[in-house]
Design a protein around this motif. Structure first.
Motif, PDB file in Angstrom:
ATOM      1  N   ASP A  29       0.833  -1.215   0.000  1.00  0.00           N
ATOM      2  CA  ASP A  29       0.000   0.000   0.000  1.00  0.00           C
ATOM      3  C   ASP A  29       0.863   1.258   0.000  1.00  0.00           C
ATOM      4  N   VAL A  30       0.174   2.400   0.029  1.00  0.00           N
ATOM      5  CA  VAL A  30       0.865   3.693  -0.070  1.00  0.00           C
ATOM      6  C   VAL A  30       1.839   3.893   1.086  1.00  0.00           C
ATOM      7  N   ALA A  31       1.420   3.520   2.292  1.00  0.00           N
ATOM      8  CA  ALA A  31       2.298   3.706   3.462  1.00  0.00           C
ATOM      9  C   ALA A  31       3.583   2.908   3.296  1.00  0.00           C
ATOM     10  N   ALA A  32       3.458   1.692   2.791  1.00  0.00           N
ATOM     11  CA  ALA A  32       4.640   0.847   2.606  1.00  0.00           C
ATOM     12  C   ALA A  32       5.551   1.429   1.525  1.00  0.00           C
ATOM     13  N   LEU A  33       4.940   2.033   0.502  1.00  0.00           N
ATOM     14  CA  LEU A  33       5.751   2.636  -0.558  1.00  0.00           C
ATOM     15  C   LEU A  33       6.532   3.840  -0.028  1.00  0.00           C
ATOM     16  N   ARG A  34       5.887   4.640   0.825  1.00  0.00           N
ATOM     17  CA  ARG A  34       6.604   5.767   1.439  1.00  0.00           C
ATOM     18  C   ARG A  34       7.854   5.245   2.155  1.00  0.00           C
ATOM     19  N   ALA A  47      10.906  13.612   4.259  1.00  0.00           N
ATOM     20  CA  ALA A  47      10.039  14.436   3.410  1.00  0.00           C
ATOM     21  C   ALA A  47       8.724  13.725   3.116  1.00  0.00           C
ATOM     22  N   LEU A  48       8.791  12.415   2.845  1.00  0.00           N
ATOM     23  CA  LEU A  48       7.578  11.654   2.517  1.00  0.00           C
ATOM     24  C   LEU A  48       6.724  11.379   3.750  1.00  0.00           C
ATOM     25  N   ALA A  49       7.359  11.374   4.935  1.00  0.00           N
ATOM     26  CA  ALA A  49       6.623  11.066   6.160  1.00  0.00           C
ATOM     27  C   ALA A  49       5.896  12.282   6.719  1.00  0.00           C
ATOM     28  N   ALA A  50       6.160  13.480   6.160  1.00  0.00           N
ATOM     29  CA  ALA A  50       5.508  14.697   6.671  1.00  0.00           C
ATOM     30  C   ALA A  50       3.992  14.533   6.591  1.00  0.00           C
ATOM     31  N   PRO A  51       3.273  14.889   7.662  1.00  0.00           N
ATOM     32  CA  PRO A  51       1.824  14.652   7.692  1.00  0.00           C
ATOM     33  C   PRO A  51       1.054  15.441   6.630  1.00  0.00           C
ATOM     34  N   ASP A  52       1.665  16.512   6.090  1.00  0.00           N
ATOM     35  CA  ASP A  52       0.942  17.294   5.080  1.00  0.00           C
ATOM     36  C   ASP A  52       1.209  16.812   3.650  1.00  0.00           C
ATOM     37  N   VAL A  53       1.912  15.693   3.504  1.00  0.00           N
ATOM     38  CA  VAL A  53       2.155  15.143   2.162  1.00  0.00           C
ATOM     39  C   VAL A  53       1.088  14.085   1.861  1.00  0.00           C
ATOM     40  N   ARG A  54       0.198  14.409   0.916  1.00  0.00           N
ATOM     41  CA  ARG A  54      -0.876  13.473   0.548  1.00  0.00           C
ATOM     42  C   ARG A  54      -0.433  12.625  -0.636  1.00  0.00           C
ATOM     43  N   ALA A  55      -1.196  11.572  -0.885  1.00  0.00           N
ATOM     44  CA  ALA A  55      -0.867  10.696  -2.014  1.00  0.00           C
ATOM     45  C   ALA A  55      -2.070  10.584  -2.941  1.00  0.00           C
ATOM     46  N   ALA A  56      -1.788  10.433  -4.220  1.00  0.00           N
ATOM     47  CA  ALA A  56      -2.828  10.130  -5.202  1.00  0.00           C
ATOM     48  C   ALA A  56      -2.427   8.842  -5.908  1.00  0.00           C
ATOM     49  N   VAL A  57      -3.390   7.935  -6.093  1.00  0.00           N
ATOM     50  CA  VAL A  57      -3.137   6.682  -6.808  1.00  0.00           C
ATOM     51  C   VAL A  57      -3.959   6.711  -8.094  1.00  0.00           C
ATOM     52  N   ASP A  58      -3.282   6.539  -9.213  1.00  0.00           N
ATOM     53  CA  ASP A  58      -3.924   6.619 -10.531  1.00  0.00           C
ATOM     54  C   ASP A  58      -4.811   7.866 -10.660  1.00  0.00           C
ATOM     55  N   ALA A  62      -5.758   9.309  -2.367  1.00  0.00           N
ATOM     56  CA  ALA A  62      -5.911   7.972  -1.791  1.00  0.00           C
ATOM     57  C   ALA A  62      -5.328   7.955  -0.385  1.00  0.00           C
ATOM     58  N   PRO A  63      -5.952   7.189   0.511  1.00  0.00           N
ATOM     59  CA  PRO A  63      -5.425   7.080   1.882  1.00  0.00           C
ATOM     60  C   PRO A  63      -4.166   6.212   1.907  1.00  0.00           C
ATOM     61  N   ASP A  64      -3.483   6.228   3.067  1.00  0.00           N
ATOM     62  CA  ASP A  64      -2.222   5.505   3.179  1.00  0.00           C
ATOM     63  C   ASP A  64      -2.382   3.989   3.039  1.00  0.00           C
ATOM     64  N   ASP A  65      -3.599   3.490   3.289  1.00  0.00           N
ATOM     65  CA  ASP A  65      -3.777   2.037   3.176  1.00  0.00           C
ATOM     66  C   ASP A  65      -4.333   1.632   1.806  1.00  0.00           C
ATOM     67  N   ALA A  66      -4.305   2.555   0.845  1.00  0.00           N
ATOM     68  CA  ALA A  66      -4.775   2.219  -0.513  1.00  0.00           C
ATOM     69  C   ALA A  66      -3.851   1.175  -1.127  1.00  0.00           C
ATOM     70  N   PRO A  67      -4.398   0.070  -1.652  1.00  0.00           N
ATOM     71  CA  PRO A  67      -3.565  -0.995  -2.223  1.00  0.00           C
ATOM     72  C   PRO A  67      -2.930  -0.570  -3.543  1.00  0.00           C
ATOM     73  N   LEU A  68      -1.760  -1.118  -3.839  1.00  0.00           N
ATOM     74  CA  LEU A  68      -1.022  -0.718  -5.040  1.00  0.00           C
ATOM     75  C   LEU A  68      -0.967  -1.792  -6.114  1.00  0.00           C
ATOM     76  N   LEU A  69      -1.368  -3.003  -5.796  1.00  0.00           N
ATOM     77  CA  LEU A  69      -1.305  -4.076  -6.792  1.00  0.00           C
ATOM     78  C   LEU A  69      -2.166  -3.712  -8.006  1.00  0.00           C
ATOM     79  N   GLY A  70      -1.570  -3.765  -9.191  1.00  0.00           N
ATOM     80  CA  GLY A  70      -2.315  -3.463 -10.407  1.00  0.00           C
ATOM     81  C   GLY A  70      -2.437  -1.982 -10.708  1.00  0.00           C
ATOM     82  N   ARG A  71      -1.894  -1.140  -9.844  1.00  0.00           N
ATOM     83  CA  ARG A  71      -1.948   0.307 -10.078  1.00  0.00           C
ATOM     84  C   ARG A  71      -0.751   0.749 -10.908  1.00  0.00           C
ATOM     85  N   GLU A  72      -0.904   1.893 -11.581  1.00  0.00           N
ATOM     86  CA  GLU A  72       0.152   2.345 -12.491  1.00  0.00           C
ATOM     87  C   GLU A  72       0.918   3.565 -12.013  1.00  0.00           C
TER      88      GLU A  72
END
Lengths: 83, 150
Positions: A29-34, A47-58, A62-72
């Protein structure tokens, strides 16, 4: 392959705006990728662990527990400055 | 109508286009943001705006939709630059057409407060002492908070 995009101040921490990597084993997931991206690089890790850094998936926030399998594409987004 | 583009734009042309679209409106309010020549007492030689193609447009479209729900406007037009910009150049154009002036003023004010704090752009200033990333200021977040439901 997974495209990882870095924006704003994260571009400097990562040394570039984009990395193409195979999805690393055990990174579900996103947290593991960070954590994986910062494993050998304390500046990027912090830098990636800063609480104000959000993630987008595709292209969608997306939240930190968003799965990454099959994502681009995963983008890491620090606070913005439009207008 | 929303556009994110590298090319310069003419605010007068954009204003005329909205006036044509919103025929019958009682008024149009507009705001044009310009690249500052100085920032925190440092000279700005060049500003660079990075965006996230697709995501940036979708986010701005959602903000514009919120404004249409929130205020009785007939039309909204947003043009935002990306790429390298020089001091004095227009960076953003926001306009709203409405039956009455208050809705038009409020919609533009609201749109700018949300764009400042939520539109996915990252700004890098290049000056004589080097370059730095600019992020939304506390004052921008306070402006944005004025629109929270009380």
């Amino acid at each position: 392959m997974l495209t990882v995009l870095f924006f704003g101040r994260l571009t400097d921490a990562a040394g570039s705006g984009e990395r193409r990597i195979p999805l690393p084993p055990g990174v579900a997931d996103v947290a593991a990728l960070r954590g994986w991206l910062g494993r050998d690089d304390p500046a990027l890790r912090d830098a990636l662990a800063a609480p104000d850094v959000r993630a987008a998936v595709d292209g969608a926030l997306a939240p930190d527990d968003a799965p990454l399998l099959g994502r681009e594409e995963v983008a890491f987004l620090p606070p913005v400055s439009g207008g | 109508m929303i556009r994110v583009q590298a090319e310069p734009f003419d605010p007068g042309v954009e204003l005329a286009a909205l006036a044509a679209e919103a025929a019958g409106a009682g008024g149009i309010a507009s705001f044009v943001g310009l690249v500052r020549a100085r920032s925190d007492d440092a000279t700005v030689a060049r500003l660079e705006l990075i965006h996230y193609p697709g995501f940036t447009e979708r986010t701005i479209a959602a903000i514009a939709e919120d404004a249409r729900w929130r205020f009785p406007v007939r039309g909204v037009r947003i043009v935002h630059r990306h790429g390298p910009l020089a001091p004095g150049e227009p960076i953003v154009f926001v306009a709203a057409a409405a039956e009455h002036r208050r809705a038009a003023f409020d919609a533009v004010d609201y749109l700018m407060d949300r764009l400042k704090t939520e539109a996915p752009f990252w700004k890098r200033e290049h000056g004589p002492v080097g370059e730095r990333w600019i992020e939304a200021r506390d004052a921008d977040r306070a402006d944005r908070a004025r629109w929270e439901e009380g």
